[in-house]
Write a protein that holds these residues in place. Structure first.
Motif, PDB file in Angstrom:
ATOM      1  N   GLY A 126       0.835  -1.209   0.000  1.00 34.79           N
ATOM      2  CA  GLY A 126       0.000   0.000   0.000  1.00 34.79           C
ATOM      3  C   GLY A 126       0.860   1.244   0.000  1.00 34.79           C
ATOM      4  O   GLY A 126       2.002   1.229   0.479  1.00 34.79           O
ATOM      5  N   GLY A 127       0.307   2.309  -0.533  1.00 34.11           N
ATOM      6  CA  GLY A 127       1.083   3.521  -0.771  1.00 34.11           C
ATOM      7  C   GLY A 127       1.411   4.335   0.468  1.00 34.11           C
ATOM      8  O   GLY A 127       0.919   4.072   1.566  1.00 34.11           O
ATOM      9  N   ILE A 128       2.267   5.339   0.235  1.00 32.13           N
ATOM     10  CA  ILE A 128       2.618   6.306   1.285  1.00 32.13           C
ATOM     11  C   ILE A 128       1.812   7.571   1.028  1.00 32.13           C
ATOM     12  O   ILE A 128       1.981   8.223  -0.009  1.00 32.13           O
ATOM     13  CB  ILE A 128       4.117   6.694   1.233  1.00 32.13           C
ATOM     14  CG1 ILE A 128       4.994   5.460   1.274  1.00 32.13           C
ATOM     15  CG2 ILE A 128       4.452   7.661   2.364  1.00 32.13           C
ATOM     16  CD1 ILE A 128       6.475   5.781   1.006  1.00 32.13           C
ATOM     17  N   ARG A 129       0.921   7.911   1.937  1.00 31.62           N
ATOM     18  CA  ARG A 129       0.153   9.155   1.808  1.00 31.62           C
ATOM     19  C   ARG A 129       0.902  10.253   2.557  1.00 31.62           C
ATOM     20  O   ARG A 129       1.144  10.138   3.765  1.00 31.62           O
ATOM     21  CB  ARG A 129      -1.256   8.947   2.372  1.00 31.62           C
ATOM     22  CG  ARG A 129      -2.137  10.147   2.129  1.00 31.62           C
ATOM     23  CD  ARG A 129      -3.591   9.778   2.160  1.00 31.62           C
ATOM     24  NE  ARG A 129      -3.990   8.984   1.006  1.00 31.62           N
ATOM     25  CZ  ARG A 129      -5.225   8.900   0.536  1.00 31.62           C
ATOM     26  NH1 ARG A 129      -6.205   9.552   1.126  1.00 31.62           N
ATOM     27  NH2 ARG A 129      -5.520   8.150  -0.521  1.00 31.62           N
ATOM     28  N   PHE A 130       1.304  11.276   1.821  1.00 28.95           N
ATOM     29  CA  PHE A 130       2.079  12.387   2.398  1.00 28.95           C
ATOM     30  C   PHE A 130       1.126  13.564   2.360  1.00 28.95           C
ATOM     31  O   PHE A 130       1.041  14.284   1.359  1.00 28.95           O
ATOM     32  CB  PHE A 130       3.301  12.615   1.499  1.00 28.95           C
ATOM     33  CG  PHE A 130       4.406  13.468   2.041  1.00 28.95           C
ATOM     34  CD1 PHE A 130       4.197  14.785   2.412  1.00 28.95           C
ATOM     35  CD2 PHE A 130       5.704  12.951   2.145  1.00 28.95           C
ATOM     36  CE1 PHE A 130       5.234  15.575   2.877  1.00 28.95           C
ATOM     37  CE2 PHE A 130       6.751  13.733   2.612  1.00 28.95           C
ATOM     38  CZ  PHE A 130       6.511  15.063   2.975  1.00 28.95           C
ATOM     39  N   TRP A 131       0.350  13.721   3.427  1.00 26.21           N
ATOM     40  CA  TRP A 131      -0.767  14.656   3.355  1.00 26.21           C
ATOM     41  C   TRP A 131      -1.040  15.208   4.751  1.00 26.21           C
ATOM     42  O   TRP A 131      -0.931  14.464   5.730  1.00 26.21           O
ATOM     43  CB  TRP A 131      -2.001  13.900   2.844  1.00 26.21           C
ATOM     44  CG  TRP A 131      -2.947  14.755   2.057  1.00 26.21           C
ATOM     45  CD1 TRP A 131      -4.210  15.119   2.431  1.00 26.21           C
ATOM     46  CD2 TRP A 131      -2.719  15.341   0.772  1.00 26.21           C
ATOM     47  NE1 TRP A 131      -4.776  15.894   1.444  1.00 26.21           N
ATOM     48  CE2 TRP A 131      -3.880  16.060   0.421  1.00 26.21           C
ATOM     49  CE3 TRP A 131      -1.644  15.339  -0.117  1.00 26.21           C
ATOM     50  CZ2 TRP A 131      -3.992  16.764  -0.775  1.00 26.21           C
ATOM     51  CZ3 TRP A 131      -1.755  16.044  -1.301  1.00 26.21           C
ATOM     52  CH2 TRP A 131      -2.922  16.741  -1.621  1.00 26.21           C
ATOM     53  N   PRO A 132      -1.360  16.484   4.892  1.00 23.83           N
ATOM     54  CA  PRO A 132      -1.449  17.068   6.236  1.00 23.83           C
ATOM     55  C   PRO A 132      -2.551  16.472   7.102  1.00 23.83           C
ATOM     56  O   PRO A 132      -2.460  16.514   8.334  1.00 23.83           O
ATOM     57  CB  PRO A 132      -1.733  18.561   5.961  1.00 23.83           C
ATOM     58  CG  PRO A 132      -2.110  18.668   4.527  1.00 23.83           C
ATOM     59  CD  PRO A 132      -1.529  17.490   3.821  1.00 23.83           C
ATOM     60  N   THR A 133      -3.595  15.912   6.455  1.00 22.06           N
ATOM     61  CA  THR A 133      -4.730  15.416   7.249  1.00 22.06           C
ATOM     62  C   THR A 133      -4.605  13.923   7.599  1.00 22.06           C
ATOM     63  O   THR A 133      -5.572  13.320   8.066  1.00 22.06           O
ATOM     64  CB  THR A 133      -6.046  15.629   6.473  1.00 22.06           C
ATOM     65  OG1 THR A 133      -5.879  15.036   5.171  1.00 22.06           O
ATOM     66  CG2 THR A 133      -6.358  17.109   6.301  1.00 22.06           C
ATOM     67  N   ASP A 152       2.304  18.505   4.803  1.00 16.58           N
ATOM     68  CA  ASP A 152       1.798  19.062   3.552  1.00 16.58           C
ATOM     69  C   ASP A 152       2.926  19.084   2.514  1.00 16.58           C
ATOM     70  O   ASP A 152       3.900  19.819   2.676  1.00 16.58           O
ATOM     71  CB  ASP A 152       1.298  20.489   3.829  1.00 16.58           C
ATOM     72  CG  ASP A 152       0.690  21.130   2.594  1.00 16.58           C
ATOM     73  OD1 ASP A 152       0.882  20.611   1.479  1.00 16.58           O
ATOM     74  OD2 ASP A 152       0.026  22.166   2.762  1.00 16.58           O
ATOM     75  N   PRO A 153       2.806  18.285   1.437  1.00 18.79           N
ATOM     76  CA  PRO A 153       3.916  18.194   0.474  1.00 18.79           C
ATOM     77  C   PRO A 153       4.224  19.526  -0.200  1.00 18.79           C
ATOM     78  O   PRO A 153       5.354  19.748  -0.638  1.00 18.79           O
ATOM     79  CB  PRO A 153       3.422  17.170  -0.549  1.00 18.79           C
ATOM     80  CG  PRO A 153       1.939  17.133  -0.405  1.00 18.79           C
ATOM     81  CD  PRO A 153       1.636  17.481   1.023  1.00 18.79           C
TER      82      PRO A 153
END
Ligand code: NAD
Length: 400
Positions: A61-68, A102-103
């Motif tokens: 499964g992926g890496i979510r690079f997200w502020p939330t 946040d990217p």
């Protein structure tokens, strides 16, 4: 994702209590506090990693690079990967990771430093092959190249650029599988060949634009596409290639000069044969689903349909082909990339597409067979088949 609880599933397949316990919560949750100094700035955040179930293989499964990013959301996303990998029959379990940042607030160099720290804090999970990441929201193939560089093991991560151990065709694979699914589902559920059928696609990023490309190539009439700025439409069909060139230059579809304009809400309500939501989660809600007049919905995005919308579409007799089947081309290609890395073999773009098509079509055939035999929705059929696979694997492993 509309909730289908285990009671729904257990009406259609044997689901022992011991198995339910293992499927109702993740096998493993890991939260690490990551802290690093980038010049004047201190970056401190949570890294969440979830192995939801690894009975069938390592957590993919992926890496979510997200502020939330939060742990409950990472758990939800990891669970979806369990069903997706099981349904299409690739030897992976389901996992996901998240970095709550946040990217857009990082330069390329700074993001690389954050990813190197990610590898540092998760080195044991990555090196023992139990968690195999890939790109997700906020991460891309160049980020996967950084992870490969830090581990020196090409099989540790998928979604790498082709020149850095990646797979020819990986970029297009989700849209390719989605187009194949749309075409075969039209035959099954609308009793029509794709040729000449009208399609509206919400979301014109990686998944939506490649899906549009392959559908046009196979004779469908793509009459509307949208991005976050709005939609363009032409009853005679759009030139998807031209639009993709436009958005690749970073330009919004709303500024495209040649076609009529619509809002995203108008696109979802269009009178077309097939609607493909390929943008983001929860776009088909109670209100927007009531307005849908397409004859079939095929979910390119993950979780585009809320539970309320799902019930409304069901009442209207509109078949909804679920995300775990329709957008599985990406994870299938990830599996081919992992296999290529393990074996050292070379794989061509056509071989990638052939395997994606074969596995998507085989899963769709099983889903449509179950749907017609048991008189259930494609979503329920897909989930029952996936759960069955995982339960059998857990029994094989002696877990239950
Ligand atoms: P992307 O970022 O490349 O493109 C997203 C597109 O959707 C863009 O055109 C964006 O403008 C548009 N968009 C975003 N929010 C919108 C909104 N509220 N209304 C209308 N348009 C909106 O993303 P992607 O990789 O194409 O992924 C799209 C979906 O497919 C996501 O749900 C993702 O999880 C899912 N998915 C992607 C892959 C993959 O391989 N890329 C694999 C499986 C599932």
């Amino acid at each position: 994702m509309p909730p289908l609880d285990m009671d729904d599933i257990s009406r259609y397949t044997a689901l022992p209590d011991d198995a339910r316990v293992l499927l109702e919560r993740p096998e493993r949750e890991l939260r690490v506090t990551m802290s690093l100094r980038l010049d004047e700035r201190l970056v401190q955040t949570d890294v969440c990693v979830v192995y939801f179930n690894t009975a069938r293989g390592p957590a993919k499964g992926g890496i979510r690079f997200w502020p939330t990013v939060t742990m409950p959301h990472v758990i939800e996303l990891a669970e979806k990967m369990v069903w997706k990998t099981a349904l299409v029959g690739i030897p992976f379990g389901g996992g996901k990771s998240g970095i709550a940042l946040d990217p857009t607030k990082f330069s390329r160099m700074q993001k690389t430093a954050v990813l190197k720290e990610f590898v540092h804090v998760l080195r044991p999970e990555l090196l023992n092959g139990m968690y195999i990441p890939a790109p997700d929201m906020g991460t891309n193939s160049a980020d996967m190249a950084v992870i490969f560089g830090e581990t020196h093991l090409p099989e540790c991560v998928t979604g790498k650029p082709p020149r850095v151990g990646g797979l020819p065709g990986r970029l297009e694979a989700t849209g390719r599988g989605l187009a194949t699914c749309v075409s075969a589902a039209a035959k099954e559920f609308l009793k029509q060949d794709l040729e000449g059928l009208t399609v509206a696609i919400q979301g014109f990023g990686n998944v939506g634009s490649w899906c549009g490309h392959f559908l046009s190539q196979r004779g469908a009439r793509v009459v509307a596409v949208s991005d976050i700025s709005g939609a363009v439409t032409a009853r005679g069909g759009l030139d998807v290639h031209k639009l993709a060139e436009w958005t690749a230059r970073g330009k919004p579809l709303d500024d495209f000069p040649d076609y009529d304009k619509l809002t995203n809400a108008e696109l979802l309500a269009m009178n077309v044969d097939i609607l493909v939501p390929a943008a983001t989660e929860n776009v088909l809600t109670g209100d927007s689903a009531s307005a849908v007049s397409a004859r079939m919905v095929v979910e390119g995005a993950n979780g585009p349909t809320t539970a309320e919308a799902d019930a409304i579409l069901g009442d209207k007799g509109i078949p909804v082909i679920p995300d775990i089947l329709a957008n599985s081309g990406g994870v299938i290609a990830s599996y081919i990339e992992w296999r290529k890395a393990k074996s050292g073999s070379l794989t061509s773009r056509d071989e990638t597409f052939d395997t994606v098509d074969e596995l998507v079509l085989s899963a769709l055939a099983r889903v449509t067979d179950f749907t017609s035999r048991r008189k259930v929705t494609p979503r329920l059929a897909a989930r029952v088949l996936a759960v069955e696979e995982v339960v059998h694997a857990m029994a094989d492993r002696g877990w239950i």
